[in-house]
Design a protein around this motif. Sequence first.
Motif, PDB file in Angstrom:
ATOM      1  N   HIS A   1       0.843  -1.198   0.000  1.00 55.03           N
ATOM      2  CA  HIS A   1       0.000   0.000   0.000  1.00 55.03           C
ATOM      3  C   HIS A   1       0.873   1.241   0.000  1.00 55.03           C
ATOM      4  CE1 HIS A   1       1.081   0.611   4.238  1.00 55.03           C
ATOM      5  NE2 HIS A   1       0.993  -0.705   4.323  1.00 55.03           N
ATOM      6  N   GLU A   2       0.269   2.358  -0.320  1.00 57.69           N
ATOM      7  CA  GLU A   2       0.961   3.639  -0.315  1.00 57.69           C
ATOM      8  C   GLU A   2       0.887   4.218   1.100  1.00 57.69           C
ATOM      9  OE1 GLU A   2      -0.850   7.088  -2.459  1.00 57.69           O
ATOM     10  OE2 GLU A   2       0.847   6.730  -3.811  1.00 57.69           O
ATOM     11  N   VAL A   3       1.974   4.794   1.587  1.00 58.46           N
ATOM     12  CA  VAL A   3       1.996   5.398   2.917  1.00 58.46           C
ATOM     13  C   VAL A   3       1.624   6.869   2.784  1.00 58.46           C
ATOM     14  CG1 VAL A   3       3.469   6.003   4.871  1.00 58.46           C
ATOM     15  CG2 VAL A   3       3.778   3.814   3.720  1.00 58.46           C
ATOM     16  N   ASN A   4       0.605   7.297   3.524  1.00 56.44           N
ATOM     17  CA  ASN A   4       0.171   8.687   3.526  1.00 56.44           C
ATOM     18  C   ASN A   4       0.601   9.319   4.837  1.00 56.44           C
ATOM     19  OD1 ASN A   4      -1.098   8.470   1.022  1.00 56.44           O
ATOM     20  ND2 ASN A   4      -2.979   7.728   1.960  1.00 56.44           N
ATOM     21  N   PHE A   5       1.476  10.314   4.767  1.00 58.33           N
ATOM     22  CA  PHE A   5       1.976  11.005   5.956  1.00 58.33           C
ATOM     23  C   PHE A   5       1.401  12.413   5.960  1.00 58.33           C
ATOM     24  CE2 PHE A   5       5.024  13.562   8.312  1.00 58.33           C
ATOM     25  CZ  PHE A   5       5.210  12.781   9.446  1.00 58.33           C
ATOM     26  N   THR A   6       0.557  12.724   6.943  1.00 58.03           N
ATOM     27  CA  THR A   6      -0.050  14.049   7.047  1.00 58.03           C
ATOM     28  C   THR A   6       0.960  15.019   7.656  1.00 58.03           C
ATOM     29  OG1 THR A   6      -2.178  12.991   7.408  1.00 58.03           O
ATOM     30  CG2 THR A   6      -2.040  15.328   7.917  1.00 58.03           C
ATOM     31  N   VAL A   7       1.127  16.157   7.025  1.00 62.35           N
ATOM     32  CA  VAL A   7       2.104  17.147   7.478  1.00 62.35           C
ATOM     33  C   VAL A   7       1.541  17.870   8.698  1.00 62.35           C
ATOM     34  CG1 VAL A   7       3.397  19.208   6.825  1.00 62.35           C
ATOM     35  CG2 VAL A   7       2.921  17.448   5.122  1.00 62.35           C
ATOM     36  N   PRO A   8       2.258  17.851   9.844  1.00 68.07           N
ATOM     37  CA  PRO A   8       1.769  18.565  11.029  1.00 68.07           C
ATOM     38  C   PRO A   8       1.899  20.075  10.872  1.00 68.07           C
ATOM     39  CG  PRO A   8       3.864  17.525  11.508  1.00 68.07           C
ATOM     40  CD  PRO A   8       3.471  17.117  10.123  1.00 68.07           C
ATOM     41  N   GLU A   9       1.167  20.811  11.708  1.00 67.19           N
ATOM     42  CA  GLU A   9       1.188  22.264  11.656  1.00 67.19           C
ATOM     43  C   GLU A   9       2.526  22.778  12.166  1.00 67.19           C
ATOM     44  OE1 GLU A   9      -1.495  25.768  13.574  1.00 67.19           O
ATOM     45  OE2 GLU A   9      -2.515  23.919  13.007  1.00 67.19           O
ATOM     46  N   GLY A  10       3.068  23.802  11.536  1.00 69.55           N
ATOM     47  CA  GLY A  10       4.343  24.374  11.948  1.00 69.55           C
ATOM     48  C   GLY A  10       5.528  23.856  11.142  1.00 69.55           C
ATOM     49  N   VAL A  11       5.263  22.925  10.215  1.00 65.53           N
ATOM     50  CA  VAL A  11       6.317  22.326   9.401  1.00 65.53           C
ATOM     51  C   VAL A  11       5.862  22.352   7.947  1.00 65.53           C
ATOM     52  CG1 VAL A  11       7.545  20.182   8.919  1.00 65.53           C
ATOM     53  CG2 VAL A  11       7.123  20.820  11.253  1.00 65.53           C
ATOM     54  N   THR A  12       6.806  22.609   7.033  1.00 68.68           N
ATOM     55  CA  THR A  12       6.499  22.488   5.613  1.00 68.68           C
ATOM     56  C   THR A  12       7.383  21.397   5.021  1.00 68.68           C
ATOM     57  OG1 THR A  12       8.109  24.197   5.044  1.00 68.68           O
ATOM     58  CG2 THR A  12       5.845  24.907   5.360  1.00 68.68           C
ATOM     59  N   ILE A  13       6.764  20.546   4.239  1.00 70.72           N
ATOM     60  CA  ILE A  13       7.486  19.454   3.585  1.00 70.72           C
ATOM     61  C   ILE A  13       7.371  19.655   2.088  1.00 70.72           C
ATOM     62  CG2 ILE A  13       7.574  16.970   3.211  1.00 70.72           C
ATOM     63  CD1 ILE A  13       6.510  16.551   5.989  1.00 70.72           C
ATOM     64  N   THR A  14       8.516  19.522   1.391  1.00 71.81           N
ATOM     65  CA  THR A  14       8.518  19.590  -0.062  1.00 71.81           C
ATOM     66  C   THR A  14       9.264  18.378  -0.598  1.00 71.81           C
ATOM     67  OG1 THR A  14      10.529  20.927  -0.026  1.00 71.81           O
ATOM     68  CG2 THR A  14       8.441  22.111  -0.178  1.00 71.81           C
ATOM     69  N   ALA A  15       8.910  18.001  -1.809  1.00 74.96           N
ATOM     70  CA  ALA A  15       9.586  16.898  -2.500  1.00 74.96           C
ATOM     71  C   ALA A  15      10.072  17.426  -3.841  1.00 74.96           C
ATOM     72  CB  ALA A  15       8.638  15.716  -2.673  1.00 74.96           C
ATOM     73  N   PRO A  16      11.263  18.076  -3.884  1.00 77.82           N
ATOM     74  CA  PRO A  16      11.756  18.635  -5.143  1.00 77.82           C
ATOM     75  C   PRO A  16      12.012  17.578  -6.207  1.00 77.82           C
ATOM     76  CG  PRO A  16      13.365  18.954  -3.374  1.00 77.82           C
ATOM     77  CD  PRO A  16      12.164  18.329  -2.781  1.00 77.82           C
ATOM     78  N   LYS A  17      12.443  16.387  -5.795  1.00 80.71           N
ATOM     79  CA  LYS A  17      12.608  15.243  -6.693  1.00 80.71           C
ATOM     80  C   LYS A  17      11.825  14.098  -6.085  1.00 80.71           C
ATOM     81  CE  LYS A  17      17.422  16.462  -7.623  1.00 80.71           C
ATOM     82  NZ  LYS A  17      18.797  16.029  -7.391  1.00 80.71           N
ATOM     83  N   VAL A  18      11.598  13.057  -6.854  1.00 81.66           N
ATOM     84  CA  VAL A  18      10.844  11.916  -6.321  1.00 81.66           C
ATOM     85  C   VAL A  18      11.655  11.124  -5.304  1.00 81.66           C
ATOM     86  CG1 VAL A  18       9.310  11.662  -8.303  1.00 81.66           C
ATOM     87  CG2 VAL A  18      11.491  10.436  -8.261  1.00 81.66           C
ATOM     88  N   THR A  19      12.971  11.344  -5.248  1.00 84.14           N
ATOM     89  CA  THR A  19      13.811  10.632  -4.282  1.00 84.14           C
ATOM     90  C   THR A  19      14.367  11.557  -3.211  1.00 84.14           C
ATOM     91  OG1 THR A  19      15.761  10.932  -5.670  1.00 84.14           O
ATOM     92  CG2 THR A  19      14.497   8.903  -5.972  1.00 84.14           C
ATOM     93  N   GLN A  20      13.765  12.724  -3.032  1.00 82.53           N
ATOM     94  CA  GLN A  20      14.262  13.681  -2.054  1.00 82.53           C
ATOM     95  C   GLN A  20      13.095  14.309  -1.308  1.00 82.53           C
ATOM     96  OE1 GLN A  20      16.541  16.801  -3.850  1.00 82.53           O
ATOM     97  NE2 GLN A  20      17.385  17.512  -1.921  1.00 82.53           N
ATOM     98  N   ILE A  21      13.246  14.459   0.015  1.00 78.36           N
ATOM     99  CA  ILE A  21      12.240  15.094   0.863  1.00 78.36           C
ATOM    100  C   ILE A  21      12.948  16.159   1.687  1.00 78.36           C
ATOM    101  CG2 ILE A  21      10.532  14.760   2.695  1.00 78.36           C
ATOM    102  CD1 ILE A  21      10.487  11.778   1.881  1.00 78.36           C
ATOM    103  N   VAL A  22      12.360  17.360   1.761  1.00 79.04           N
ATOM    104  CA  VAL A  22      12.920  18.447   2.559  1.00 79.04           C
ATOM    105  C   VAL A  22      11.886  18.857   3.600  1.00 79.04           C
ATOM    106  CG1 VAL A  22      13.836  20.792   2.521  1.00 79.04           C
ATOM    107  CG2 VAL A  22      14.290  19.253   0.616  1.00 79.04           C
ATOM    108  N   VAL A  23      12.280  18.815   4.881  1.00 75.83           N
ATOM    109  CA  VAL A  23      11.422  19.210   5.994  1.00 75.83           C
ATOM    110  C   VAL A  23      11.966  20.514   6.549  1.00 75.83           C
ATOM    111  CG1 VAL A  23      10.480  18.507   8.218  1.00 75.83           C
ATOM    112  CG2 VAL A  23      11.063  16.764   6.535  1.00 75.83           C
TER     113      VAL A  23
END
Length: 177
Positions: free
Chosen positions: A111-133
């Motif tokens: 299954h696909e994992v869905n992670f809800t972004v908490p308040e006070g944090v921004t998450i971006t995925a500039p590439k499909v293999t990179q996550i920036v918090v």
Amino acid sequence: MSRIGKRPVALPSGVEAKVSGQTVEVKGPKGTRSFTATDDVTLSVEDGAVSVVPRGTSKRARQQWGMSRTMVANLVHGVSEGFKKELEINGVGYRAQMQGDVLKLNLGYSHEVNFTVPEGVTITAPKVTQIVVEGSDQQLVGQVAANIREWRAPEPYKGKGIKYKDEYIFRKEGKKK
């Protein structure tokens, strides 16, 4: 004696601090943060800097002196520049993408994992293999990054999983015949 506590925390331009009792409130371009110190230290704002002074010579007062100064420095850094953790995803078919305020992760599960972004944090995925918090609270940014990494920690044989950008994975050799 605390060598860290001796230095006052300089306030960069655009950041202002206000002390009321044992609470220091710091306002900057990235938001407002506050910290309440223990009764073992005294906080004051003088000449565009926040200084922390111990109230006694006890061991606890000296411990709180350095810790309180570091907490105030983290508040100032958080509201002026912010904190950032970068994660990398390694593995065939492993990918991440943002969809609204949900981070969707494909990590080899059924299954696909869905992670809800908490308040006070921004998450971006500039590439499909990179996550920036990113965020202004150092503890929250680190905890969110650790929660994302927990879904698939890197394994030592092929290095598949989610790792911090600057993390070194100690590799093991596979079985021999």
